[in-house]
Motif scaffolding. Structure first.
Motif, PDB file in Angstrom:
ATOM      1  N   GLY A   8       0.824  -1.313  -0.032  1.00  0.00           N
ATOM      2  CA  GLY A   8      -0.157  -0.115  -0.007  1.00  0.00           C
ATOM      3  C   GLY A   8       0.897   1.236   0.144  1.00  0.00           C
ATOM      4  O   GLY A   8       0.361   2.210  -0.478  1.00  0.00           O
TER       5      GLY A   8
ATOM      6  N   ASP B 207      -7.655  11.911  -3.745  1.00  0.00           N
ATOM      7  CA  ASP B 207      -6.613  11.074  -3.736  1.00  0.00           C
ATOM      8  C   ASP B 207      -7.260   9.656  -4.570  1.00  0.00           C
ATOM      9  O   ASP B 207      -6.738   8.780  -4.952  1.00  0.00           O
ATOM     10  CB  ASP B 207      -6.053  10.530  -2.324  1.00  0.00           C
ATOM     11  CG  ASP B 207      -4.977  11.498  -1.955  1.00  0.00           C
ATOM     12  OD1 ASP B 207      -4.753  12.306  -2.631  1.00  0.00           O
ATOM     13  OD2 ASP B 207      -5.020  11.395  -0.761  1.00  0.00           O
ATOM     14  N   ARG B 208      -8.462   9.902  -4.739  1.00  0.00           N
ATOM     15  CA  ARG B 208      -9.279   8.808  -5.622  1.00  0.00           C
ATOM     16  C   ARG B 208      -9.157   7.261  -4.957  1.00  0.00           C
ATOM     17  O   ARG B 208      -9.051   6.425  -5.457  1.00  0.00           O
ATOM     18  CB  ARG B 208      -8.915   8.639  -6.939  1.00  0.00           C
ATOM     19  CG  ARG B 208      -9.615   9.750  -7.881  1.00  0.00           C
ATOM     20  CD  ARG B 208      -9.054   9.823  -9.216  1.00  0.00           C
ATOM     21  NE  ARG B 208      -7.903  10.352  -9.332  1.00  0.00           N
ATOM     22  CZ  ARG B 208      -7.296  10.492 -10.606  1.00  0.00           C
ATOM     23  NH1 ARG B 208      -7.759   9.678 -11.748  1.00  0.00           N
ATOM     24  NH2 ARG B 208      -6.148  10.893 -10.792  1.00  0.00           N
ATOM     25  N   ASN B 209      -9.525   7.421  -3.588  1.00  0.00           N
ATOM     26  CA  ASN B 209      -9.578   6.361  -2.723  1.00  0.00           C
ATOM     27  C   ASN B 209     -10.828   6.071  -2.052  1.00  0.00           C
ATOM     28  O   ASN B 209     -11.423   4.982  -2.161  1.00  0.00           O
ATOM     29  CB  ASN B 209      -8.201   6.196  -1.647  1.00  0.00           C
ATOM     30  CG  ASN B 209      -8.216   5.235  -0.673  1.00  0.00           C
ATOM     31  OD1 ASN B 209      -8.798   4.153  -0.881  1.00  0.00           O
ATOM     32  ND2 ASN B 209      -7.847   5.384   0.633  1.00  0.00           N
ATOM     33  N   ARG B 210     -11.231   7.033  -1.211  1.00  0.00           N
ATOM     34  CA  ARG B 210     -12.289   7.091  -0.676  1.00  0.00           C
ATOM     35  C   ARG B 210     -13.570   7.736  -1.312  1.00  0.00           C
ATOM     36  O   ARG B 210     -13.512   8.748  -1.925  1.00  0.00           O
ATOM     37  CB  ARG B 210     -12.075   7.701   0.868  1.00  0.00           C
ATOM     38  CG  ARG B 210     -11.135   7.093   1.719  1.00  0.00           C
ATOM     39  CD  ARG B 210     -10.973   7.896   2.973  1.00  0.00           C
ATOM     40  NE  ARG B 210      -9.968   7.287   3.730  1.00  0.00           N
ATOM     41  CZ  ARG B 210     -10.371   6.295   4.785  1.00  0.00           C
ATOM     42  NH1 ARG B 210     -11.748   6.078   4.955  1.00  0.00           N
ATOM     43  NH2 ARG B 210      -9.402   5.707   5.293  1.00  0.00           N
TER      44      ARG B 210
ATOM     45  N   ARG C 148     -11.064   2.068  -2.785  1.00  0.00           N
ATOM     46  CA  ARG C 148      -9.851   1.605  -3.770  1.00  0.00           C
ATOM     47  C   ARG C 148      -9.050   0.770  -3.060  1.00  0.00           C
ATOM     48  O   ARG C 148      -8.692  -0.399  -3.412  1.00  0.00           O
ATOM     49  CB  ARG C 148      -9.053   2.736  -4.096  1.00  0.00           C
ATOM     50  CG  ARG C 148      -8.053   2.321  -4.974  1.00  0.00           C
ATOM     51  CD  ARG C 148      -6.963   3.399  -5.069  1.00  0.00           C
ATOM     52  NE  ARG C 148      -6.138   3.889  -3.836  1.00  0.00           N
ATOM     53  CZ  ARG C 148      -5.458   5.019  -3.523  1.00  0.00           C
ATOM     54  NH1 ARG C 148      -5.721   6.028  -4.391  1.00  0.00           N
ATOM     55  NH2 ARG C 148      -5.013   5.146  -2.316  1.00  0.00           N
ATOM     56  N   ASP C 149      -8.353   0.961  -1.636  1.00  0.00           N
ATOM     57  CA  ASP C 149      -7.752  -0.074  -1.031  1.00  0.00           C
ATOM     58  C   ASP C 149      -8.391  -1.328  -0.512  1.00  0.00           C
ATOM     59  O   ASP C 149      -7.647  -2.290  -0.701  1.00  0.00           O
ATOM     60  CB  ASP C 149      -7.231   0.828   0.315  1.00  0.00           C
ATOM     61  CG  ASP C 149      -6.224   1.883   0.075  1.00  0.00           C
ATOM     62  OD1 ASP C 149      -5.795   1.928  -1.150  1.00  0.00           O
ATOM     63  OD2 ASP C 149      -5.853   2.611   0.737  1.00  0.00           O
TER      64      ASP C 149
ATOM     65  N   ALA D  81       0.407   4.149  -3.165  1.00  0.00           N
ATOM     66  CA  ALA D  81      -0.183   5.748  -2.922  1.00  0.00           C
ATOM     67  C   ALA D  81       0.824   6.434  -3.847  1.00  0.00           C
ATOM     68  O   ALA D  81      -0.144   7.407  -4.384  1.00  0.00           O
ATOM     69  CB  ALA D  81      -0.261   5.882  -1.371  1.00  0.00           C
TER      70      ALA D  81
ATOM     71  N   PRO E 191     -13.208   3.398   2.227  1.00  0.00           N
ATOM     72  CA  PRO E 191     -11.922   3.166   1.542  1.00  0.00           C
ATOM     73  C   PRO E 191     -11.997   2.373   0.313  1.00  0.00           C
ATOM     74  O   PRO E 191     -11.268   1.425   0.481  1.00  0.00           O
ATOM     75  CB  PRO E 191     -10.847   3.034   2.440  1.00  0.00           C
ATOM     76  CG  PRO E 191     -11.764   2.134   3.562  1.00  0.00           C
ATOM     77  CD  PRO E 191     -12.999   3.059   3.676  1.00  0.00           C
TER      78      PRO E 191
END
Length: 381
Positions: free
Chosen positions: A12, A108-111, A126-127, A16, A124
């Motif tokens: 991870g 960040d285009r994660n959440r 993406r992760d 990022a 979250p």
């Protein structure tokens, strides 16, 4: 030994920094992205669509299922996405997954910060999915992915300054400048539907009154038709007869079909929606000055019944009209698959960077092994 620490860093933490560079290099990168198949996912309030897309925007295979009920946990939706991707992976060599979500996605285009039709709140996504799928995952707003697809493969090709407006249940939107999606500081740019156009107007689910989507959207179209039918208006007799008096059965596609058949009330309602669309577009032109507006979403299926009145209203309300170039207003070309195709194409940018990162890690590991072998040889000499 720093090389060894790089090799053992958590996955991870390596991912990022790579993802944070995607947005700043989109224009330059899409031309040289690897021509490998990727999966695009389009998540809405009623359906999840997944497809394998090649580098030219062609859909090689598509799957569709209903969105799990929004009262269920976010994990249920994640399970549905994972099942679709794994199913497609059985028949295709998938290198990355892009997700277009109907909600606010962070910078960040994660959440997924908020999704009105799903129980995602600061999720979250993406992760969580990257850990389950073992391939790079990119998450973005569905209007952003649709705009990217139209710019790459559809009605927006060749445009340097493009605004996309998606007309569905509400209004979504996206901004593309110089081949880069403008997401704003916090990732939630393009929520055009909640511009106030009528102070004190119709109440919007967002909590405010008079939002644009209350006057130019699928919901607005159906609301007006049902109100006329409920009032037993003479102009509504055609649609009342069509639904056999069951006013709750009136839908947007039904209104569009009746308008194409010449029903005067349905034609008028689409004209009203189109005129409000043109007013909003004129406001956006004053703020953003794009060269092209692309109109997508389900309501755009009405085509010139909607877009014709929008063009007329745009010309009447454009600031400085007659003394400035007018933006082109056109219907989207890729239809309901635009969000899925755009998500897959954006994911291809991440796939390239991960392929490079993987190659560099392999090279570092090989150098370290050669170094270790040399040291062992010295120790035994």
């Amino acid at each position: 030994m720093s090389t060894y620490r790089d090799l053992t860093a958590p996955i991870g933490s390596r991912r990022a920094p790579v993802l944070r560079t995607v947005g700043t290099r989109e224009r330059r990168s899409h031309l040289t992205a690897p021509r490998v198949p990727t999966v695009g996912i389009d998540i809405g309030g009623t359906k999840v669509m997944a497809g394998v897309v090649d580098a030219d925007g062609n859909i090689l295979e598509k799957l569709r299922t209903e969105t799990p009920d929004k009262s269920k946990s976010p994990k249920v939706v994640e399970d549905t996405i994972a099942e679709l991707v794994l199913d497609l992976s059985d028949r295709h060599d998938v290198h990355a997954v892009g997700i277009g979500a109907a909600g606010w996605v962070d910078a960040d285009r994660n959440r997924v910060l908020f999704a009105p039709h799903l129980s995602w709140r600061n999720e979250p996504l993406r992760d969580r999915l990257a850990g389950r799928l073992s391939v790079p995952v990119l998450v973005d707003n569905d209007a952003n992915t649709a705009a990217w697809a139209e710019w790459r493969f559809g009605a927006g090709r060749g445009e340097d300054h493009l605004v996309m407006i998606t007309l569905g249940t509400g209004i979504g939107g996206a901004i593309l400048e110089d081949g880069q999606v403008k997401r704003g500081k916090y990732g939630v740019a393009g929520e055009f539907g909640h511009m106030q156009v009528v102070p004190g107007g119709h109440r919007c689910p967002c909590g405010n009154r008079g939002c644009w989507e209350q006057y130019s959207s699928g919901n607005a179209l159906v609301r007006e038709a049902r109100e006329l039918a409920a009032a037993d208006s003479p102009v509504a007799y055609g649609i009342i007869e069509h639904v056999k008096g069951n006013i709750g059965d009136i839908t947007g596609p039904m209104i569009t079909d009746l308008a194409r058949e010449g029903d005067a009330m349905c034609v008028e309602l689409l004209q009203d929606i189109g005129q409000w669309l043109g007013v909003g577009i004129a406001n956006l032109a004053a703020a953003l000055d794009p060269s092209c507006f692309v109109i997508g979403g389900g309501v755009s299926a009405a085509d010139d019944l909607l877009i014709g009145p929008a063009r007329d209203a745009f010309k009447r309300h454009l600031t400085g009209r007659g003394y400035r170039p007018e933006a082109r207003i056109t219907r989207a070309q890729l239809g309901p698959e635009a969000g899925m195709v755009g998500a897959a194409d954006l994911a291809r940018l991440v796939a390239r960077r991960f392929r490079r990162a993987k190659r560099r890690r392999v090279e570092r590991h090989e150098r370290y092994e050669r170094y270790a072998q040399a040291r062992r040889a010295e120790d035994t000499a």
